[in-house]
Design an enzyme around this catalytic site. Structure first.
Site, PDB file in Angstrom:
ATOM      1  N   LYS A 135       0.837  -1.195   0.000  1.00 56.80           N
ATOM      2  CA  LYS A 135       0.000   0.000   0.000  1.00 56.80           C
ATOM      3  C   LYS A 135       0.874   1.247   0.000  1.00 56.80           C
ATOM      4  O   LYS A 135       1.526   1.568   0.985  1.00 56.80           O
ATOM      5  CB  LYS A 135      -0.924   0.055   1.222  1.00 56.80           C
ATOM      6  CG  LYS A 135      -2.009   1.123   1.021  1.00 56.80           C
ATOM      7  CD  LYS A 135      -2.649   1.605   2.295  1.00 56.80           C
ATOM      8  CE  LYS A 135      -1.832   2.627   3.020  1.00 56.80           C
ATOM      9  NZ  LYS A 135      -1.615   3.900   2.276  1.00 56.80           N
ATOM     10  N   GLY A 187       7.123   4.736   8.296  1.00 58.97           N
ATOM     11  CA  GLY A 187       6.289   5.927   8.432  1.00 58.97           C
ATOM     12  C   GLY A 187       6.432   6.535   9.809  1.00 58.97           C
ATOM     13  O   GLY A 187       7.483   6.419  10.445  1.00 58.97           O
ATOM     14  N   SER A 188       5.365   7.161  10.281  1.00 62.53           N
ATOM     15  CA  SER A 188       5.442   7.907  11.537  1.00 62.53           C
ATOM     16  C   SER A 188       5.501   6.958  12.735  1.00 62.53           C
ATOM     17  O   SER A 188       4.978   5.841  12.696  1.00 62.53           O
ATOM     18  CB  SER A 188       4.232   8.831  11.671  1.00 62.53           C
ATOM     19  OG  SER A 188       3.043   8.076  11.732  1.00 62.53           O
ATOM     20  N   THR A 189       6.124   7.423  13.781  1.00 64.10           N
ATOM     21  CA  THR A 189       6.232   6.643  15.021  1.00 64.10           C
ATOM     22  C   THR A 189       4.845   6.366  15.589  1.00 64.10           C
ATOM     23  O   THR A 189       4.567   5.274  16.084  1.00 64.10           O
ATOM     24  CB  THR A 189       7.097   7.424  16.031  1.00 64.10           C
ATOM     25  OG1 THR A 189       8.354   7.687  15.409  1.00 64.10           O
ATOM     26  CG2 THR A 189       7.323   6.636  17.305  1.00 64.10           C
ATOM     27  N   GLU A 214      10.054   0.764  10.502  1.00 67.06           N
ATOM     28  CA  GLU A 214      11.094   1.779  10.363  1.00 67.06           C
ATOM     29  C   GLU A 214      10.422   3.116  10.586  1.00 67.06           C
ATOM     30  O   GLU A 214       9.597   3.552   9.785  1.00 67.06           O
ATOM     31  CB  GLU A 214      11.752   1.743   8.982  1.00 67.06           C
ATOM     32  CG  GLU A 214      13.013   2.586   8.936  1.00 67.06           C
ATOM     33  CD  GLU A 214      13.142   3.456   7.708  1.00 67.06           C
ATOM     34  OE1 GLU A 214      12.476   3.199   6.702  1.00 67.06           O
ATOM     35  OE2 GLU A 214      13.902   4.440   7.785  1.00 67.06           O
ATOM     36  N   CYS A 248      13.856  10.233   6.489  1.00 67.08           N
ATOM     37  CA  CYS A 248      13.748   9.717   7.860  1.00 67.08           C
ATOM     38  C   CYS A 248      15.066   9.870   8.613  1.00 67.08           C
ATOM     39  O   CYS A 248      15.071  10.116   9.808  1.00 67.08           O
ATOM     40  CB  CYS A 248      13.253   8.279   7.880  1.00 67.08           C
ATOM     41  SG  CYS A 248      14.000   7.216   6.654  1.00 67.08           S
ATOM     42  N   GLU A 346      10.730  15.145  15.653  1.00 73.16           N
ATOM     43  CA  GLU A 346      10.958  15.032  14.214  1.00 73.16           C
ATOM     44  C   GLU A 346      10.129  16.098  13.495  1.00 73.16           C
ATOM     45  O   GLU A 346       8.920  16.186  13.696  1.00 73.16           O
ATOM     46  CB  GLU A 346      10.538  13.638  13.723  1.00 73.16           C
ATOM     47  CG  GLU A 346      10.763  13.462  12.236  1.00 73.16           C
ATOM     48  CD  GLU A 346      10.435  12.051  11.742  1.00 73.16           C
ATOM     49  OE1 GLU A 346      11.340  11.393  11.229  1.00 73.16           O
ATOM     50  OE2 GLU A 346       9.280  11.608  11.881  1.00 73.16           O
TER      51      GLU A 346
HETATM   52  P1  NAI Z   1       1.889   8.070   8.364  1.00 70.61           P
HETATM   53  O1  NAI Z   1       2.688   7.214   9.258  1.00 70.61           O
HETATM   54  O2  NAI Z   1       0.469   8.383   8.733  1.00 70.61           O
HETATM   55  O3  NAI Z   1       1.831   7.423   6.870  1.00 70.61           O
HETATM   56  C1  NAI Z   1       2.714   6.410   6.399  1.00 70.61           C
HETATM   57  C2  NAI Z   1       1.905   5.309   5.734  1.00 70.61           C
HETATM   58  O4  NAI Z   1       1.072   4.676   6.709  1.00 70.61           O
HETATM   59  C3  NAI Z   1       0.948   5.782   4.644  1.00 70.61           C
HETATM   60  O5  NAI Z   1       0.911   4.832   3.617  1.00 70.61           O
HETATM   61  C4  NAI Z   1      -0.381   5.826   5.369  1.00 70.61           C
HETATM   62  O6  NAI Z   1      -1.491   5.713   4.509  1.00 70.61           O
HETATM   63  C5  NAI Z   1      -0.269   4.642   6.278  1.00 70.61           C
HETATM   64  N1  NAI Z   1      -1.129   4.663   7.467  1.00 70.61           N
HETATM   65  C6  NAI Z   1      -1.608   5.744   8.135  1.00 70.61           C
HETATM   66  N2  NAI Z   1      -2.337   5.358   9.186  1.00 70.61           N
HETATM   67  C7  NAI Z   1      -2.324   3.998   9.211  1.00 70.61           C
HETATM   68  C8  NAI Z   1      -2.874   3.007  10.066  1.00 70.61           C
HETATM   69  N3  NAI Z   1      -3.595   3.335  11.139  1.00 70.61           N
HETATM   70  N4  NAI Z   1      -2.631   1.708   9.795  1.00 70.61           N
HETATM   71  C9  NAI Z   1      -1.883   1.356   8.733  1.00 70.61           C
HETATM   72  N5  NAI Z   1      -1.333   2.256   7.888  1.00 70.61           N
HETATM   73  C10 NAI Z   1      -1.540   3.560   8.120  1.00 70.61           C
HETATM   74  O7  NAI Z   1       2.696   9.404   8.146  1.00 70.61           O
HETATM   75  P2  NAI Z   1       2.105  10.846   7.696  1.00 70.61           P
HETATM   76  O8  NAI Z   1       0.832  11.121   8.442  1.00 70.61           O
HETATM   77  O9  NAI Z   1       2.068  10.892   6.228  1.00 70.61           O
HETATM   78  O10 NAI Z   1       3.246  11.825   8.224  1.00 70.61           O
HETATM   79  C11 NAI Z   1       3.251  12.240   9.584  1.00 70.61           C
HETATM   80  C12 NAI Z   1       4.658  12.399  10.091  1.00 70.61           C
HETATM   81  O11 NAI Z   1       5.288  11.144  10.169  1.00 70.61           O
HETATM   82  C13 NAI Z   1       5.572  13.229   9.211  1.00 70.61           C
HETATM   83  O12 NAI Z   1       5.421  14.595   9.456  1.00 70.61           O
HETATM   84  C14 NAI Z   1       6.919  12.717   9.625  1.00 70.61           C
HETATM   85  O13 NAI Z   1       7.348  13.358  10.813  1.00 70.61           O
HETATM   86  C15 NAI Z   1       6.669  11.257   9.926  1.00 70.61           C
HETATM   87  N6  NAI Z   1       7.032  10.390   8.785  1.00 70.61           N
HETATM   88  C16 NAI Z   1       8.190   9.688   8.864  1.00 70.61           C
HETATM   89  C17 NAI Z   1       8.594   8.905   7.812  1.00 70.61           C
HETATM   90  C18 NAI Z   1       9.848   8.134   7.865  1.00 70.61           C
HETATM   91  O14 NAI Z   1      10.300   7.634   6.827  1.00 70.61           O
HETATM   92  N7  NAI Z   1      10.471   7.982   9.012  1.00 70.61           N
HETATM   93  C19 NAI Z   1       7.817   8.830   6.567  1.00 70.61           C
HETATM   94  C20 NAI Z   1       6.585   9.589   6.595  1.00 70.61           C
HETATM   95  C21 NAI Z   1       6.231  10.332   7.676  1.00 70.61           C
HETATM   96 MG    MG Z   2      -0.731  10.042   9.288  1.00 69.61          MG
END
Ligand code: NAI
Ligand code: MG
Length: 408
Positions: A135, A187-189, A214, A248, A346
Site C-alpha cells: 500500500k 512511516g510515523s512513530t 522503520e 527519515c 521530528e
Molecule cells: P503516516 O505514518 O500516517 O503514513 C505512512 C503510511 O502509513 C501511509 O501509507 C499511510 O497511509 C499509512 N497509514 C496511516 N495510518 C495507518 C494506520 N492506522 N494503519 C496502517 N497504515 C496507516 O505518516 P504521515 O501522516 O504521512 O506523516 C506524519 C509524520 O510522520 C511526518 O510529518 C513525519 O514526521 C513522519 N514520517 C516519517 C517517515 C519516515 O520515513 N520515518 C515517513 C513519513 C512520515
Molecule cells: Mg498520518
C-alpha cells in the site's frame, strides 16, 4: 489535481491478500535462479523507463527532478538488481539453515521516497520467495501503480505483487488481515505504535504475524574542530536539505565544536543562500515542494515554535517562493537549547537545529539524548576519534565524513 486514485475498501484488501496467498505456492516453489530472472527483468525495465518514472515521481511528490532522476529512480533499479542477485545465494548465506519464505507480506510505505521505498520493500521479499500486498501513501501512489504495470509487462505471475491504494484505513485493513503473515511499515512513530499493538493480537489459528517497523528520526551530525570544514558543510547541507528534509534519517541536529561555531554558522548561511527553492520540474531546483499542505503546515508550526521558544532563525534568502504549491524556505536555528521542541521532535522538513559542544564526551551525551536512533554523522580528520565516537553513538547507521549513502 493530476488524477483520481481509488480508496481501497477492506473487500479490496481481501481480494489482494487472496491473490497473494494464491500465488505463494507457485512463486516460492520456483527455482531461485528463475525468481532472480524476473527480478532482473524488473530492474532492467525500470532503467529503460527511468525518465518516465522520474517525471511521474516529481509530479506526484514535489521532489526536485534532479533528485528523482539521479537518486530515486536509479537507486530503485539498483535495489532490484541487488536483490535479484541474492535469490540464488540465500542457501549459502546461513550455513546449516534452510531459509524459507515468510509468506504473504503486507507492506505499507510513506510519501517521501515513493518508488525507492516500494523497491526496498518489494525486491527483498520477492527474492526470498514471498508474495506481496503493497500500500503506497495516499499522496504518492503513482509510481507504485506504474511499477505494477511493469510487473505485468515483464510477465511476473499474477498475484505475486498486488498494489492497493488508499489512506490509513486501507493500511489498517491490511494490518488487521488474518491472511497476512508479515507487516513491514515505514512511516510515523505514532502509526508504527498503533500497528505494533494491532499485530500483537494472535491470528485465528493462534499464530502471530511478523513485523518490521522503520519509524521516525532526529539524527545528529557532529563536526569536530579538526574536520575539513568545506566538505563538512556540503555534507550537512545535503543531510538536512536533501528532499526538502523529508528524509527519515535527515541530520536535523547539528553539534559543532565550540571553537569553530562562528565559522560554521557563517559558512552555513552562505551555502544556504545559494540553494534554489522552487519548481520541482526545473532541473536547477535544489529544494522542491513539500509533499502536502498538511506537512507544510506541520513544518511551519515547528518553525514558529522555534522562534517562540527563543532560538534564532537563519533563512535561505528572501526571494519569492512560487505562489502555487506548498513551499518552505530552508532554514537553520542557532541558540537552540536541548529542551527546545525543535531539538527533540521530528520535523520532517528543511529545518536544522545547530548546537555546540566542548568535548567529544559532551558531543556523545547530547547526540545520544534522543528516543530515536536511525542515523548519525561524524566529521573529523582523526581516525582514533572516528572509531571512538562511532562506537558510542546509538544509531543504526553512522556515516563518517559523508552522508546519505543508501547503497543496496
Ligand atoms: P503516516 O505514518 O500516517 O503514513 C505512512 C503510511 O502509513 C501511509 O501509507 C499511510 O497511509 C499509512 N497509514 C496511516 N495510518 C495507518 C494506520 N492506522 N494503519 C496502517 N497504515 C496507516 O505518516 P504521515 O501522516 O504521512 O506523516 C506524519 C509524520 O510522520 C511526518 O510529518 C513525519 O514526521 C513522519 N514520517 C516519517 C517517515 C519516515 O520515513 N520515518 C515517513 C513519513 C512520515
Ligand atoms: Mg498520518
Amino acid at each position: 489535481s493530476i488524477c483520481e486514485v481509488a480508496q481501497a475498501s477492506s473487500r479490496d484488501v481481501d481480494a489482494a491478500v487472496a491473490a497473494a496467498r494464491g500465488a505463494l505456492r507457485g512463486w516460492s516453489a520456483l527455482a531461485p535462479t528463475e525468481r532472480a530472472k524476473y527480478i532482473f527483468r524488473i530492474a532492467r525495465r525500470l532503467q529503460e523507463r527511468a525518465r518516465e518514472f522520474a517525471v511521474l515521481e516529481t509530479l506526484d511528490s514535489g521532489k526536485p527532478i534532479k533528485e528523482s532522476r539521479d537518486v530515486d529512480i536509479p537507486l530503485a533499479a539498483a535495489h532490484f538488481f541487488y536483490y535479484a542477485g541474492w535469490a540464488d545465494k540465500l542457501e549459502y548465506a546461513f550455513p546449516g539453515r534452510t531459509p524459507r519464505p515468510v509468506g504473504v507480506c503486507g507492506q505499507i510505505i510513506p510519501w517521501n521516497f515513493p518508488l525507492l521505498m516500494a523497491a526496498w520493500k518489494i525486491a527483498p521479499a520477492l527474492a526470498c520467495g514471498n508474495t506481496v500486498v503493497l500500500k503506497p501513501a495516499e499522496t504518492t501512489p503513482l509510481t507504485a501503480l506504474r511499477l505494477g504495470e511493469i510487473f505485468e509487462e515483464i510477465g511476473l505471475p499474477p498475484g505475486v505483487v498486488n498494489i492497493v491504494t488508499g489512506d490509513g484505513r486501507t493500511g489498517a485493513a491490511l494490518v488487521a488481515h488474518d491472511g497476512v503473515d508479515k507487516i513491514a511499515f515505514t512511516g510515523s512513530t505514532e502509526v508504527g505504535k498503533r500497528i505494533a499493538s494491532a499485530v500483537a493480537a494472535p491470528r485465528s489459528d493462534g499464530s502471530l504475524k511478523s513485523l518490521t517497523l522503520e519509524l521516525g528520526g532526529k539524527s545528529a551530525n557532529i563536526i569536530f574542530e579538526d574536520a575539513s570544514l568545506d566538505q563538512a558543510i556540503e555534507g550537512i547541507i545535503s543531510s538536512i536539505y536533501f528532499n526538502q528534509g523529508e528524509v527519515c534519517c535527515a541530520g536535523s541536529r547539528l553539534f559543532v565544536q565550540e571553537s569553530i561555531l562562528p565559522t560554521v554558522i557563517t559558512k552555513l548561511r552562505h551555502r544556504l543562500a545559494s540553494l534554489r527553492v522552487g519548481d520541482p520540474m526545473d532541473k536547477n531546483t535544489d529544494v522542491g515542494a513539500i509533499n502536502s499542505r498538511a506537512q507544510m503546515e506541520k513544518v511551519n508550526h515547528y518553525i514558529n515554535l522555534g522562534t517562540h521558544e527563543g532560538a534564532i532563525r537563519h533563512d535561505a534568502g528572501t526571494g519569492d517562493l512560487p505562489s502555487r504549491g506548498f513551499y518552505c524556505r530552508p532554514c537553520f536555528f542557532t541558540d537552540v537549547q536541548p529542551s527546545h521542541t525543535i531539538a527533540r521532535e521530528e520535523i520532517f522538513g528543511p529545518v536544522l537545529s545547530v548546537m555546540s559542544f566542548r568535548t567529544p564526551e559532551e558531543a556523545l551525551l547530547r547526540a545520544n539524548n534522543t528516543p530515536y536512533g536511525l542515523a548519525a554523522g561524524i566529521w573529523t580528520d582523526k581516525g582514533s576519534k572516528i572509531f571512538e565516537v562511532a562506537r558510542k553513538l546509538k544509531a543504526g547507521v553512522v556515516w563518517i565524513n559523508g552522508t546519505n549513502q543508501f547503497d543496496a
